[in-house]
Design an enzyme around this catalytic site. Sequence first.
Site, mmCIF file in Angstrom:
data_model
loop_
_atom_site.group_PDB
_atom_site.id
_atom_site.type_symbol
_atom_site.label_atom_id
_atom_site.label_comp_id
_atom_site.label_asym_id
_atom_site.label_seq_id
_atom_site.Cartn_x
_atom_site.Cartn_y
_atom_site.Cartn_z
ATOM 1 N N TYR A 115 -17.778 2.071 3.937
ATOM 2 C CA TYR A 115 -19.129 2.503 4.318
ATOM 3 C C TYR A 115 -19.247 2.501 5.842
ATOM 4 C CZ TYR A 115 -20.604 0.696 -0.323
ATOM 5 O OH TYR A 115 -20.763 0.426 -1.654
ATOM 6 N N ARG B 77 -22.738 -1.072 -8.736
ATOM 7 C CA ARG B 77 -23.331 -1.724 -7.548
ATOM 8 C C ARG B 77 -24.517 -0.869 -7.121
ATOM 9 N NH1 ARG B 77 -19.786 -5.263 -4.083
ATOM 10 N NH2 ARG B 77 -17.672 -5.332 -4.973
ATOM 11 N N HIS C 23 -29.333 0.286 -3.740
ATOM 12 C CA HIS C 23 -29.773 -0.467 -2.557
ATOM 13 C C HIS C 23 -30.221 0.456 -1.434
ATOM 14 C CE1 HIS C 23 -26.556 -3.565 -3.988
ATOM 15 N NE2 HIS C 23 -27.623 -3.600 -4.740
HETATM 16 C C1 LIG Z 1 -24.457 -4.785 2.331
HETATM 17 C C2 LIG Z 1 -23.984 -6.021 3.024
HETATM 18 C C3 LIG Z 1 -23.863 -7.223 2.362
HETATM 19 N N1 LIG Z 1 -23.433 -8.325 3.027
HETATM 20 C C4 LIG Z 1 -23.242 -9.573 2.284
HETATM 21 C C5 LIG Z 1 -24.402 -9.974 1.408
HETATM 22 C C6 LIG Z 1 -23.730 -10.682 0.246
HETATM 23 O O1 LIG Z 1 -23.510 -12.031 0.590
HETATM 24 C C7 LIG Z 1 -22.368 -9.984 0.132
HETATM 25 C C8 LIG Z 1 -22.338 -8.945 -0.968
HETATM 26 O O2 LIG Z 1 -23.484 -8.121 -0.771
HETATM 27 P P1 LIG Z 1 -23.958 -7.166 -1.935
HETATM 28 O O3 LIG Z 1 -23.824 -7.852 -3.260
HETATM 29 O O4 LIG Z 1 -25.296 -6.613 -1.535
HETATM 30 O O5 LIG Z 1 -22.859 -6.014 -1.840
HETATM 31 P P2 LIG Z 1 -22.982 -4.600 -2.571
HETATM 32 O O6 LIG Z 1 -23.576 -4.743 -3.913
HETATM 33 O O7 LIG Z 1 -21.651 -3.959 -2.438
HETATM 34 O O8 LIG Z 1 -24.020 -3.816 -1.656
HETATM 35 C C9 LIG Z 1 -23.682 -2.550 -1.112
HETATM 36 O O9 LIG Z 1 -23.570 -1.674 -2.182
HETATM 37 C C10 LIG Z 1 -24.498 -0.614 -2.257
HETATM 38 C C11 LIG Z 1 -23.968 0.378 -3.263
HETATM 39 C C12 LIG Z 1 -24.793 0.010 -0.926
HETATM 40 O O10 LIG Z 1 -25.007 1.210 -0.786
HETATM 41 C C13 LIG Z 1 -24.909 -0.872 0.240
HETATM 42 O O11 LIG Z 1 -24.031 -0.449 1.258
HETATM 43 C C14 LIG Z 1 -24.701 -2.285 -0.040
HETATM 44 O O12 LIG Z 1 -25.957 -2.787 -0.424
HETATM 45 O O13 LIG Z 1 -22.146 -9.353 1.402
HETATM 46 C C15 LIG Z 1 -23.124 -8.294 4.366
HETATM 47 O O14 LIG Z 1 -22.752 -9.318 4.951
HETATM 48 N N2 LIG Z 1 -23.245 -7.117 5.048
HETATM 49 C C16 LIG Z 1 -23.664 -5.980 4.425
HETATM 50 O O15 LIG Z 1 -23.767 -4.930 5.086
#
Ligand SMILES: Cc1cn([C@H]2C[C@H](O)[C@@H](COP(=O)(O)OP(=O)(O)O[C@H]3O[C@H](C)C(=O)[C@H](O)[C@H]3O)O2)c(=O)[nH]c1=O
Length: 186
Positions: free
Chosen positions: A135, A62, A65
């Site tokens: 987090y 992941r 970001h």
């Molecule tokens: C980050 C975040 C995402 N979302 C929603 C957006 C998407 O619909 C879903 C999954 O998001 P995403 O694919 O960006 O999740 P990760 O890939 O785990 O992202 C995180 O992983 C990396 C390693 C990080 O450091 C950040 O904290 C964060 O970006 O949750 C939210 O509703 N709130 C949030 O704070």
Amino acid sequence: MNRFTATSLSLAGLYLIQRQKLGDSRGFLTRLFCVEELRTVGWINSIAQLNHTLTIKRGTLRGLHFQHPPHGEMKLVSCLRGEVWDVAVDLRKGSPTFLQWHAEILSEENNRAMLIPRGFAHGFQTLSDNVEMLYCHTEAYRASFEGGVNFHDKKLEISWPLEVTELSPRDQNLPMLEDRFEGLVI
Ligand SMILES: Cc1cn([C@H]2C[C@H](O)[C@@H](COP(=O)(O)OP(=O)(O)O[C@H]3O[C@H](C)C(=O)[C@H](O)[C@H]3O)O2)c(=O)[nH]c1=O
């Protein structure tokens, strides 16, 4: 500090936080966050958002970001279950360690967290199945301010321990850093 031990790492402002476990015959108590103790390593705001993720397959990646200014955030990243290779990348404009990265193994066993200042990108690769991450964020999530860098960026040359087994479509398509990228103004 008495419930945490903070070790400053090679990138200024980045810390490894060792949590103390208070154990007894029932089990243990460990403090996951404490603004009084973490103020000494730069956490000056309250927690604006708390996120919990489950990542099922070993080898999943992941990231990388970050949130663009003015909504850049400090994060405290903890691994509550399983084990990860946790990576922080210095994207701060003018930083002497600009584009350098640092990784730590965070796990349920070692009870460690990474304190990541503003201006850093963050990502991790799971080293076990069924990883749960917690987090603490100093800023609320703002999709329109989300930024990212491809985990395979040749300018960063990050070492990832395992073959990547799972990557979101968004992360697959994250951009490489452009030559003219001067960094994030924090
Ligand atoms: C980050 C975040 C995402 N979302 C929603 C957006 C998407 O619909 C879903 C999954 O998001 P995403 O694919 O960006 O999740 P990760 O890939 O785990 O992202 C995180 O992983 C990396 C390693 C990080 O450091 C950040 O904290 C964060 O970006 O949750 C939210 O509703 N709130 C949030 O704070």
